[in-house]
Design an enzyme around this catalytic site. Structure first.
Site, PDB file in Angstrom:
ATOM      1  N   ASN A   1       0.789   4.256  -2.457  1.00  0.00           N
ATOM      2  CA  ASN A   1       0.715   5.424  -2.351  1.00  0.00           C
ATOM      3  C   ASN A   1       1.553   6.522  -2.763  1.00  0.00           C
ATOM      4  O   ASN A   1       1.526   7.515  -3.220  1.00  0.00           O
ATOM      5  CB  ASN A   1       0.694   5.751  -0.604  1.00  0.00           C
ATOM      6  N   GLU A   2       2.794   6.139  -2.859  1.00  0.00           N
ATOM      7  CA  GLU A   2       3.969   6.956  -3.487  1.00  0.00           C
ATOM      8  C   GLU A   2       3.506   7.110  -4.997  1.00  0.00           C
ATOM      9  O   GLU A   2       3.754   8.259  -5.445  1.00  0.00           O
ATOM     10  CB  GLU A   2       5.238   6.059  -3.497  1.00  0.00           C
TER      11      GLU A   2
ATOM     12  N   GLU B   1       1.395   5.658   5.897  1.00  0.00           N
ATOM     13  CA  GLU B   1       2.371   6.815   5.802  1.00  0.00           C
ATOM     14  C   GLU B   1       1.948   7.814   6.913  1.00  0.00           C
ATOM     15  O   GLU B   1       0.820   8.427   6.848  1.00  0.00           O
ATOM     16  CB  GLU B   1       2.559   7.430   4.619  1.00  0.00           C
TER      17      GLU B   1
ATOM     18  N   THR C   1       3.715   1.598  -1.693  1.00  0.00           N
ATOM     19  CA  THR C   1       4.382   1.862  -2.872  1.00  0.00           C
ATOM     20  C   THR C   1       3.095   2.623  -3.822  1.00  0.00           C
ATOM     21  O   THR C   1       3.236   3.316  -4.521  1.00  0.00           O
ATOM     22  CB  THR C   1       4.650   0.492  -3.356  1.00  0.00           C
TER      23      THR C   1
ATOM     24  N   ASP D   1       0.963  -1.286  -0.089  1.00  0.00           N
ATOM     25  CA  ASP D   1       0.066  -0.170  -0.118  1.00  0.00           C
ATOM     26  C   ASP D   1       0.717   1.304  -0.063  1.00  0.00           C
ATOM     27  O   ASP D   1       0.462   2.316  -0.610  1.00  0.00           O
ATOM     28  CB  ASP D   1      -0.951   0.272   1.223  1.00  0.00           C
TER      29      ASP D   1
END
Length: 302
Positions: free
Chosen positions: A68-69, A270, A66, A64
């Site tokens: 998000n990035e 994050e 990655t 998740d």
């Protein structure tokens, strides 16, 4: 076939099944180049590089975080420039992929990523940050065996949960004001969940009816309560609504948070902390590759 590029989380890049999926694609004469991230800041650079190279579809492999990035990076560019996004779920939880019915099997997910249809879905901006799935706010404590199953189901496992109701009642709640288009709440909260997707914390359902293309977030708050009020809290958790005394659920396209102390937030895993946060749904901001029968799409909502 339009140009495709894969961006893999560096910790996952040597996974045999993932490498085999790339080789299989190339055997089909698909020009698939691979890039690997070393640290979070690499994603923006690699997305920018892909856009400059005219790439039409990005395949990202990771958890998740990655995803998000990738979503955060894509939102830095004009909508017309953004490549389509496909996800190979390879994290610990993969909550967003699970909720949207993206296959957990790498080969099957890769087949969908290469050939699947795209759908315009929402992301959410939180000040200058973005998330695709869920933002959770509240105490950073671990779920224990003391936590009632109803609270555990709502709060999920992971970073922003309650360590048993009795212990939680000993904490000082977070005090502040939350404003949505329907009104304002001022008071004390223990936990809040601001959901574009449905699952968080390793498969816990926070917003079972949430849709990712309706321009709305599902918002649920757990207000402060004392021990004697626990039975009503648990009862309200079974079917939260706008008029709950302790559990409030509503939908909104935006949310303003104004707290006297920094509120810890978890954006798709994050960490983020701020006194003042503006959440705003960014409709149709990501063209996401999904199964045609994805349950989180409006067209499949019965």
């Amino acid at each position: 076939m339009d140009s495709i590029r894969a961006i893999f989380n560096g910790k996952k890049a040597n996974t045999p099944e993932l490498r085999q999926a790339v080789f299989d694609a190339r055997d089909r004469d698909i020009d698939l180049q691979v890039r690997v991230t070393w640290e979070p800041s690499d994603m923006y650079r690699l997305v920018n590089e892909a856009i400059c190279d005219g790439v039409k579809r990005l395949i990202v492999a990771g958890g998740d975080g990655t995803v998000n990035e990738a979503v955060s990076a894509l939102n830095q560019f004009q909508v017309s420039e953004r490549p389509q996004l496909a996800i190979i779920p390879m994290g610990t939880a993969n909550d967003f992929a699970t909720a949207t019915a993206i296959p957990s099997n790498i080969a099957e997910a890769f087949a969908l990523a290469l050939e699947g249809n795209t759908f315009a879905v929402d992301s959410v901006r939180a000040n200058d940050r973005y998330f695709m799935n869920v933002a959770a706010a509240g105490f950073g404590a671990e779920v224990t065996a003391e936590t009632p199953v109803e609270l555990k189901d709502f709060l999920g496992g992971g970073a922003y949960t309650l360590t048993g109701v009795v212990k939680a009642l000993g904490f000082k709640p977070y005090s502040g004001t939350l404003t949505v288009d329907k009104g304002t709440f001022t008071g004390e909260i223990l936990v809040g969940a601001f959901c574009n997707g449905r699952l968080a914390g390793g498969g816990q359902s926070l917003a079972p009816e949430a849709l990712i293309d309706d321009g709305l977030m599902d918002l649920t708050l757990v207000k402060s309560f004392v021990a004697s009020e626990l039975p009503q809290v648990l009862e309200e958790l079974k079917s939260p609504d706008e008029d709950g005394k302790y559990i409030v659920h509503t939908q909104t396209s935006w949310l303003d948070i104004d707290f006297t102390q920094p509120l810890p937030i978890n954006l798709d895993g994050e960490p983020y902390r701020s006194n003042n946060i503006r959440f705003e749904v960014v409709p149709s901001s990501i063209r996401l590759v999904l199964p045609d029968d994805c349950p989180c799409l409006s067209k499949n909502c019965v």
